[in-house]
Design a protein around this motif. Structure first.
Motif, PDB file in Angstrom:
ATOM      1  N   ARG A  98       2.836 -51.893 -49.827  1.00  0.00           N
ATOM      2  CA  ARG A  98       1.544 -52.246 -51.366  1.00  0.00           C
ATOM      3  C   ARG A  98       1.219 -50.375 -51.215  1.00  0.00           C
ATOM      4  O   ARG A  98       1.189 -49.759 -50.346  1.00  0.00           O
ATOM      5  CB  ARG A  98       0.513 -53.066 -50.633  1.00  0.00           C
ATOM      6  CG  ARG A  98      -0.264 -52.882 -52.162  1.00  0.00           C
ATOM      7  CD  ARG A  98      -2.248 -53.076 -51.825  1.00  0.00           C
ATOM      8  NE  ARG A  98      -2.163 -52.043 -52.100  1.00  0.00           N
ATOM      9  CZ  ARG A  98      -3.889 -52.288 -51.742  1.00  0.00           C
ATOM     10  NH1 ARG A  98      -5.008 -52.721 -51.376  1.00  0.00           N
ATOM     11  NH2 ARG A  98      -3.997 -50.993 -51.617  1.00  0.00           N
ATOM     12  N   ASP A  99       0.708 -50.055 -52.311  1.00  0.00           N
ATOM     13  CA  ASP A  99       1.393 -48.460 -52.426  1.00  0.00           C
ATOM     14  C   ASP A  99      -0.997 -48.542 -52.144  1.00  0.00           C
ATOM     15  O   ASP A  99      -1.490 -49.560 -52.251  1.00  0.00           O
ATOM     16  CB  ASP A  99       0.736 -48.406 -54.032  1.00  0.00           C
ATOM     17  CG  ASP A  99       0.380 -47.048 -54.210  1.00  0.00           C
ATOM     18  OD1 ASP A  99      -0.096 -47.059 -55.806  1.00  0.00           O
ATOM     19  OD2 ASP A  99       0.627 -46.063 -53.218  1.00  0.00           O
ATOM     20  N   ARG A 100      -0.916 -47.100 -51.538  1.00  0.00           N
ATOM     21  CA  ARG A 100      -2.455 -47.213 -51.431  1.00  0.00           C
ATOM     22  C   ARG A 100      -3.120 -45.870 -52.763  1.00  0.00           C
ATOM     23  O   ARG A 100      -4.765 -45.870 -52.687  1.00  0.00           O
ATOM     24  CB  ARG A 100      -2.638 -46.319 -50.301  1.00  0.00           C
ATOM     25  CG  ARG A 100      -3.782 -46.488 -49.282  1.00  0.00           C
ATOM     26  CD  ARG A 100      -3.557 -46.013 -48.639  1.00  0.00           C
ATOM     27  NE  ARG A 100      -2.900 -46.234 -47.351  1.00  0.00           N
ATOM     28  CZ  ARG A 100      -3.786 -46.963 -45.526  1.00  0.00           C
ATOM     29  NH1 ARG A 100      -4.744 -46.862 -46.021  1.00  0.00           N
ATOM     30  NH2 ARG A 100      -3.102 -48.003 -45.193  1.00  0.00           N
ATOM     31  N   SER A 101      -2.056 -45.467 -53.537  1.00  0.00           N
ATOM     32  CA  SER A 101      -2.781 -44.244 -53.938  1.00  0.00           C
ATOM     33  C   SER A 101      -3.405 -45.024 -55.670  1.00  0.00           C
ATOM     34  O   SER A 101      -3.259 -44.518 -56.299  1.00  0.00           O
ATOM     35  CB  SER A 101      -2.216 -43.280 -54.249  1.00  0.00           C
ATOM     36  OG  SER A 101      -1.003 -43.633 -54.478  1.00  0.00           O
ATOM     37  N   GLY A 102      -2.679 -45.793 -56.121  1.00  0.00           N
ATOM     38  CA  GLY A 102      -2.519 -46.441 -57.565  1.00  0.00           C
ATOM     39  C   GLY A 102      -1.172 -45.673 -58.269  1.00  0.00           C
ATOM     40  O   GLY A 102      -1.811 -45.420 -59.631  1.00  0.00           O
ATOM     41  N   SER A 103      -0.524 -45.268 -58.184  1.00  0.00           N
ATOM     42  CA  SER A 103       0.383 -44.354 -58.709  1.00  0.00           C
ATOM     43  C   SER A 103       1.364 -45.503 -59.531  1.00  0.00           C
ATOM     44  O   SER A 103       1.096 -46.677 -59.745  1.00  0.00           O
ATOM     45  CB  SER A 103       1.218 -44.053 -57.137  1.00  0.00           C
ATOM     46  OG  SER A 103       0.996 -43.341 -56.571  1.00  0.00           O
ATOM     47  N   PRO A 104       1.820 -44.664 -61.024  1.00  0.00           N
ATOM     48  CA  PRO A 104       2.472 -45.866 -61.299  1.00  0.00           C
ATOM     49  C   PRO A 104       3.855 -45.592 -60.815  1.00  0.00           C
ATOM     50  O   PRO A 104       4.483 -45.305 -59.723  1.00  0.00           O
ATOM     51  CB  PRO A 104       3.221 -44.678 -63.070  1.00  0.00           C
ATOM     52  CG  PRO A 104       2.218 -43.292 -62.672  1.00  0.00           C
ATOM     53  CD  PRO A 104       1.817 -43.464 -60.591  1.00  0.00           C
ATOM     54  N   HIS A 113       6.587 -43.060 -49.482  1.00  0.00           N
ATOM     55  CA  HIS A 113       5.729 -44.826 -48.337  1.00  0.00           C
ATOM     56  C   HIS A 113       5.321 -44.170 -47.507  1.00  0.00           C
ATOM     57  O   HIS A 113       4.816 -45.450 -46.174  1.00  0.00           O
ATOM     58  CB  HIS A 113       7.228 -45.481 -48.720  1.00  0.00           C
ATOM     59  CG  HIS A 113       8.459 -45.577 -49.960  1.00  0.00           C
ATOM     60  ND1 HIS A 113       6.903 -46.956 -50.872  1.00  0.00           N
ATOM     61  CD2 HIS A 113       8.777 -45.182 -50.430  1.00  0.00           C
ATOM     62  CE1 HIS A 113       8.124 -46.227 -51.860  1.00  0.00           C
ATOM     63  NE2 HIS A 113       9.266 -45.637 -51.802  1.00  0.00           N
ATOM     64  N   GLU A 114       4.843 -43.005 -46.895  1.00  0.00           N
ATOM     65  CA  GLU A 114       4.577 -42.691 -45.466  1.00  0.00           C
ATOM     66  C   GLU A 114       2.996 -43.363 -45.380  1.00  0.00           C
ATOM     67  O   GLU A 114       2.177 -43.231 -44.190  1.00  0.00           O
ATOM     68  CB  GLU A 114       3.677 -40.965 -45.107  1.00  0.00           C
ATOM     69  CG  GLU A 114       5.273 -41.150 -44.942  1.00  0.00           C
ATOM     70  CD  GLU A 114       5.469 -38.919 -44.731  1.00  0.00           C
ATOM     71  OE1 GLU A 114       6.632 -38.955 -44.371  1.00  0.00           O
ATOM     72  OE2 GLU A 114       4.603 -38.248 -45.125  1.00  0.00           O
ATOM     73  N   ASN A 115       1.974 -43.188 -46.655  1.00  0.00           N
ATOM     74  CA  ASN A 115       1.084 -43.813 -46.534  1.00  0.00           C
ATOM     75  C   ASN A 115       0.730 -45.289 -47.098  1.00  0.00           C
ATOM     76  O   ASN A 115      -0.648 -45.695 -47.079  1.00  0.00           O
ATOM     77  CB  ASN A 115       0.056 -42.625 -46.550  1.00  0.00           C
ATOM     78  CG  ASN A 115      -0.574 -41.609 -46.669  1.00  0.00           C
ATOM     79  OD1 ASN A 115       0.037 -41.787 -45.587  1.00  0.00           O
ATOM     80  ND2 ASN A 115       0.044 -40.776 -47.189  1.00  0.00           N
ATOM     81  N   ASP A 116       1.972 -46.133 -47.194  1.00  0.00           N
ATOM     82  CA  ASP A 116       1.225 -47.547 -47.800  1.00  0.00           C
ATOM     83  C   ASP A 116       0.976 -48.503 -46.934  1.00  0.00           C
ATOM     84  O   ASP A 116       1.211 -48.311 -45.374  1.00  0.00           O
ATOM     85  CB  ASP A 116       3.283 -47.802 -48.730  1.00  0.00           C
ATOM     86  CG  ASP A 116       2.931 -46.889 -49.503  1.00  0.00           C
ATOM     87  OD1 ASP A 116       4.393 -46.737 -49.964  1.00  0.00           O
ATOM     88  OD2 ASP A 116       2.481 -46.466 -50.625  1.00  0.00           O
ATOM     89  N   TYR A 117       0.562 -49.458 -47.098  1.00  0.00           N
ATOM     90  CA  TYR A 117       0.637 -50.550 -46.332  1.00  0.00           C
ATOM     91  C   TYR A 117       1.778 -51.630 -46.131  1.00  0.00           C
ATOM     92  O   TYR A 117       2.226 -51.178 -47.276  1.00  0.00           O
ATOM     93  CB  TYR A 117      -0.865 -51.412 -46.422  1.00  0.00           C
ATOM     94  CG  TYR A 117      -2.110 -51.063 -46.962  1.00  0.00           C
ATOM     95  CD1 TYR A 117      -2.498 -50.778 -48.515  1.00  0.00           C
ATOM     96  CD2 TYR A 117      -2.888 -51.277 -45.933  1.00  0.00           C
ATOM     97  CE1 TYR A 117      -3.739 -50.025 -48.324  1.00  0.00           C
ATOM     98  CE2 TYR A 117      -4.259 -50.832 -46.185  1.00  0.00           C
ATOM     99  CZ  TYR A 117      -4.625 -50.196 -47.079  1.00  0.00           C
ATOM    100  OH  TYR A 117      -6.150 -49.306 -46.972  1.00  0.00           O
ATOM    101  N   TRP A 118       2.042 -51.996 -44.861  1.00  0.00           N
ATOM    102  CA  TRP A 118       3.368 -52.706 -44.434  1.00  0.00           C
ATOM    103  C   TRP A 118       3.086 -53.896 -43.805  1.00  0.00           C
ATOM    104  O   TRP A 118       1.938 -54.338 -43.397  1.00  0.00           O
ATOM    105  CB  TRP A 118       4.228 -51.831 -43.819  1.00  0.00           C
ATOM    106  CG  TRP A 118       4.324 -50.455 -44.288  1.00  0.00           C
ATOM    107  CD1 TRP A 118       3.810 -49.415 -44.460  1.00  0.00           C
ATOM    108  CD2 TRP A 118       5.430 -50.249 -45.058  1.00  0.00           C
ATOM    109  NE1 TRP A 118       4.670 -48.913 -45.465  1.00  0.00           N
ATOM    110  CE2 TRP A 118       6.040 -48.773 -45.666  1.00  0.00           C
ATOM    111  CE3 TRP A 118       7.166 -51.464 -45.142  1.00  0.00           C
ATOM    112  CZ2 TRP A 118       7.520 -48.101 -46.287  1.00  0.00           C
ATOM    113  CZ3 TRP A 118       7.400 -51.023 -46.159  1.00  0.00           C
ATOM    114  CH2 TRP A 118       8.043 -49.414 -46.533  1.00  0.00           C
ATOM    115  N   GLY A 119       3.699 -55.274 -44.514  1.00  0.00           N
ATOM    116  CA  GLY A 119       3.844 -55.985 -43.409  1.00  0.00           C
ATOM    117  C   GLY A 119       4.897 -55.847 -42.439  1.00  0.00           C
ATOM    118  O   GLY A 119       5.196 -54.940 -41.660  1.00  0.00           O
ATOM    119  N   GLN A 120       4.658 -57.043 -41.318  1.00  0.00           N
ATOM    120  CA  GLN A 120       4.971 -57.442 -40.173  1.00  0.00           C
ATOM    121  C   GLN A 120       6.900 -57.178 -39.810  1.00  0.00           C
ATOM    122  O   GLN A 120       7.485 -57.171 -39.418  1.00  0.00           O
ATOM    123  CB  GLN A 120       4.470 -58.050 -39.154  1.00  0.00           C
ATOM    124  CG  GLN A 120       4.883 -59.820 -39.100  1.00  0.00           C
ATOM    125  CD  GLN A 120       4.761 -60.036 -40.991  1.00  0.00           C
ATOM    126  OE1 GLN A 120       3.792 -59.704 -41.134  1.00  0.00           O
ATOM    127  NE2 GLN A 120       5.143 -61.332 -40.698  1.00  0.00           N
TER     128      GLN A 120
END
Length: 128
Positions: A98-104, A113-120
């Motif tokens: 999931r994006d963290r910054s609200g990007s288009p 994608h270095e700062n995105d949230y990731w699942g396991q």
């Protein structure tokens, strides 16, 4: 804190189908782009599909176009990946992000994608 939990992986024969789910915590689910990536041991993570905040726009890797469909149910805080006509080359661990910054959408897909949230991750194995 956002948590992403993937499910739906498993073992399937070539030509078969699977549906992956990504359940997200948090009250701002619909405010961010989300996507699916996959990784095989020894190889770099690979983009699979992404979807815009509203679900109205999608993007796919060429290797899965016409076979995979990404969609989301914002009311359920869940994103899905319907995978049809699976091939042994689709075998990988699949991760939702999931994006963290609200990007288009397009900018997010092209980002690092270095700062995105990731699942396991969830394992998908396609036998020939």
């Amino acid at each position: 804190q956002v948590q992403l939990v993937e499910s739906g992986g498993g073992l399937v024969q070539a030509g078969g189908s699977l549906r992956l789910s990504c359940a997200a915590s948090g009250r701002t689910f619909s405010g961010y782009c989300m996507g699916w990536f996959r990784q095989v041991p020894g190889k770099e993570r690979e983009f699979v599909a992404a979807i815009s905040r509203s679900g109205g726009s999608t993007d796919y890797a060429d290797s899965v176009k016409g076979r995979f469909t990404i969609f989301r149910a914002n009311a359920k805080n869940t994103m899905y990946l319907q995978m049809n006509s699976l091939e042994p080359e689709d075998t990988a661990v699949y991760y939702c992000a999931r994006d963290r910054s609200g990007s288009p959408l397009r900018l997010w897909v092209l980002s690092r994608h270095e700062n995105d949230y990731w699942g396991q991750g969830t394992q998908v194995t396609v036998s020939s």
